[in-house]
Design an enzyme around this catalytic site. Structure first.
Site, PDB file in Angstrom:
ATOM      1  N   ASN A  87       0.857  -1.184   0.000  1.00 20.30           N
ATOM      2  CA  ASN A  87       0.000   0.000   0.000  1.00 20.30           C
ATOM      3  C   ASN A  87       0.896   1.239   0.000  1.00 20.30           C
ATOM      4  O   ASN A  87       1.852   1.310   0.769  1.00 20.30           O
ATOM      5  CB  ASN A  87      -0.891  -0.001   1.239  1.00 20.30           C
ATOM      6  N   HIS A 100       6.511  -1.489   3.369  1.00 26.11           N
ATOM      7  CA  HIS A 100       6.306  -2.870   3.797  1.00 26.11           C
ATOM      8  C   HIS A 100       5.486  -3.617   2.764  1.00 26.11           C
ATOM      9  O   HIS A 100       4.646  -3.030   2.078  1.00 26.11           O
ATOM     10  CB  HIS A 100       5.620  -2.938   5.173  1.00 26.11           C
TER      11      HIS A 100
HETATM   12  P1  AMP Z   1      -0.734  -0.666   5.816  1.00 26.77           P
HETATM   13  O1  AMP Z   1      -2.180  -0.359   5.921  1.00 26.77           O
HETATM   14  O2  AMP Z   1      -0.341  -1.257   4.497  1.00 26.77           O
HETATM   15  O3  AMP Z   1       0.128   0.504   6.219  1.00 26.77           O
HETATM   16  O4  AMP Z   1      -0.481  -1.852   6.850  1.00 26.77           O
HETATM   17  C1  AMP Z   1       0.005  -1.668   8.144  1.00 26.77           C
HETATM   18  C2  AMP Z   1      -0.110  -3.020   8.804  1.00 26.77           C
HETATM   19  O5  AMP Z   1       0.667  -2.982  10.006  1.00 26.77           O
HETATM   20  C3  AMP Z   1      -1.527  -3.400   9.227  1.00 26.77           C
HETATM   21  O6  AMP Z   1      -1.894  -4.615   8.581  1.00 26.77           O
HETATM   22  C4  AMP Z   1      -1.443  -3.549  10.742  1.00 26.77           C
HETATM   23  O7  AMP Z   1      -2.228  -4.617  11.235  1.00 26.77           O
HETATM   24  C5  AMP Z   1       0.044  -3.812  10.934  1.00 26.77           C
HETATM   25  N1  AMP Z   1       0.569  -3.437  12.250  1.00 26.77           N
HETATM   26  C6  AMP Z   1       0.344  -2.296  12.937  1.00 26.77           C
HETATM   27  N2  AMP Z   1       1.023  -2.310  14.098  1.00 26.77           N
HETATM   28  C7  AMP Z   1       1.698  -3.484  14.148  1.00 26.77           C
HETATM   29  C8  AMP Z   1       2.572  -4.099  15.095  1.00 26.77           C
HETATM   30  N3  AMP Z   1       2.913  -3.486  16.249  1.00 26.77           N
HETATM   31  N4  AMP Z   1       3.069  -5.319  14.817  1.00 26.77           N
HETATM   32  C9  AMP Z   1       2.717  -5.954  13.666  1.00 26.77           C
HETATM   33  N5  AMP Z   1       1.920  -5.425  12.731  1.00 26.77           N
HETATM   34  C10 AMP Z   1       1.407  -4.220  12.966  1.00 26.77           C
END
Ligand code: AMP
Ligand code: ZN
Length: 114
Positions: A87, A100
């Site tokens: 994203n 990511h």
């Molecule tokens: P995005 O919307 O592509 O920015 O995805 C961010 C992702 O990070 C989401 O799927 C969240 O569930 C994940 N996320 C947020 N905080 C954490 C954390 N502390 N550890 C692992 N994943 C996380």
């Protein structure tokens, strides 16, 4: 980057379930999985998003995809298949501003792209 959540995970200031790590790349389980396998694969170096990646550092993306293949095999989804999602920014639905790649699989995923 000091205030970045994923940099804090890289620096082990925030706990995560690591599934792969080398000098340049970290992979850990998404805290809010949308499928049986939902892993985030990131460069350890901070870039806000894919648009900020300099051309001469683009090799990291290939390396990340090699790691994704490795993890997919370990997770047993290499044969059944999976989806890789990046994203980017507001319209792309990016919440965490550190590049990511989501590796998602372990079930039949929907076909909707938006
Ligand atoms: P995005 O919307 O592509 O920015 O995805 C961010 C992702 O990070 C989401 O799927 C969240 O569930 C994940 N996320 C947020 N905080 C954490 C954390 N502390 N550890 C692992 N994943 C996380
Ligand atoms: Zn960061």
């Amino acid at each position: 980057m000091k205030e970045c959540l994923f940099c804090k995970i890289v620096n082990k200031e925030i706990p995560s379930t690591v599934v792969y790590e080398d000098d340049e790349i970290l992979a850990f389980k998404d805290i809010n999985p949308i499928a049986p396998v939902h892993i985030l694969v990131i460069p350890k170096k901070h870039y806000n998003d894919i648009t900020e990646l300099p051309e001469n550092e683009a090799e990291i993306i290939a390396k990340i995809h090699v790691v994704i293949n490795k993890i997919a095999k370990e997770q047993g989804i290499s044969e059944t298949g999976f989806r890789i999602i990046n994203n980017c920014k507001e319209d792309g639905g990016q919440e965490v501003k550190h590049i990511h790649f989501h590796l998602i699989g372990g079930k039949k995923l929907g076909t909707k792209m938006c």
